[in-house]
Scaffold this motif. Structure first.
Motif: not given
Length: 314
Positions: A16-20, A9-12, A206-213
């Motif tokens: 090839d280096g493309t950022i979505e 839900n934030l970024v991919r 949470a262990e998988e918090s978006a902030g930590f990732r």
């Protein structure tokens, strides 16, 4: 195309280096003398190399008052603002933050300089912090006509939401160690729903918090991980909070925000640091992270804006 890194839900990031970017609102143009919002806005260039710019917001009422009385010496506070977005999305020129200031300035008659800093991962940290410091230095040079005519340089504030609040803290710390041009000083810091972390986690984190990732991905390659002073202001490597280069701080939290405990932790850290300024904590019940930015028209957002105004204007 193969995805090499993703924060849901934030970024991919693709092979090839493309950022979505999966969040962020569209850009909108500034408007002089906007009759709908009664706010004037314009964009300025702070630096071409590196590319740093800003959007200025000014209540039309201030301009009309001065037109009616050419001899008036009325000046208004300056808020140098750093937008949120996890360091990798959103903008000073986005519809979300433009609308936020249009509503906020209907309550607080101040001049806002919203800094457009470079985003990660295209421009890795700590570039964003350096850009925002250059933005504050540019304000202190009094180079822009709006700043010179309307701004009170004895009442300069820094502030931000989420990642922008993190930046505001780090800028306030730098202001305690490094002088700004023209003898300008930072009077206060508005730290709203701050994005701070640490290796010692709270139960709410949470262990998988978006902030930590996000920080695992964005942190400087030579940084100290979750105890890097940029993300952990109370780490053993961070400068003592008594070195904050301002005279007052307002820390804002939201009851439902997963980063709430970090905001309270920061407030307590400042309060117990020996810093000689005034620190206050303001919490809104029943709300989530940066609710006041996401929908500035709610009653709770208005309540928050009034608290901001009281902090800046008094």
């Amino acid at each position: 195309m193969i995805i090499t890194m993703e924060i849901p839900n934030l970024v991919r990031v693709y092979e090839d280096g493309t950022i979505e970017r999966l969040q962020g609102s569209p850009f909108v143009a500034p408007t002089l003398q906007d009759p709908t919002t009664n706010i004037s806005s314009k964009d300025v260039v702070i630096s071409y190399n590196p590319p740093i710019s800003a959007r200025l917001h000014l209540p039309n009422k201030i301009q009309s008052q001065e037109e009616e009385n050419l001899n008036t010496n009325h000046k208004i506070p300056i808020l140098v603002y750093f937008h949120g977005g996890g360091f990798f999305f959103e903008s000073a020129f986005s519809q979300l933050h433009h609308n936020y200031f249009s509503t906020f300035l209907s309550v607080a008659h101040i001049l806002v300089v919203s800094v457009e800093y470079r985003l990660a991962p295209e421009t890795p940290l700590p570039a964003a912090y350096h850009d925002c410091w250059e933005g504050l230095k540019w304000v202190a040079t009094k180079a822009d006509p709006w700043l010179l005519k309307h701004g009170d340089f004895n009442r300069v504030f820094v502030g931000g939401d989420s990642a922008g609040a993190n930046i505001a803290h780090n800028i306030a710390m730098r202001a305690g160690a490094e002088a700004l041009p023209s003898g300008v000083e930072v009077l206060g810091a508005l730290i709203s729903h701050p994005y701070f972390l640490g290796s010692k986690r709270f139960e709410s984190e949470a262990e998988e918090s978006a902030g930590f990732r996000c920080w695992e991905w964005l942190q400087p390659c030579d940084g100290g991980g979750l105890d890097d002073p940029l993300i952990n202001p109370l780490s053993s490597e961070a400068g003592c909070l008594s070195g904050l280069g301002c005279r007052k701080v307002l820390v804002c939290t939201a009851e439902m925000d997963e980063l709430r405990e970090r905001g309270v932790w920061y407030y307590e850290g400042v309060r117990k640091s020996g810093w000689e300024g005034e620190v206050e904590l303001f919490e809104v019940e029943g709300e989530d992270h940066v609710f006041h930015v996401n929908d500035p028209r709610t009653q709770n957002a208005l309540k928050m804006f009034k608290r901001f105004a009281d902090f800046i204007l008094h």
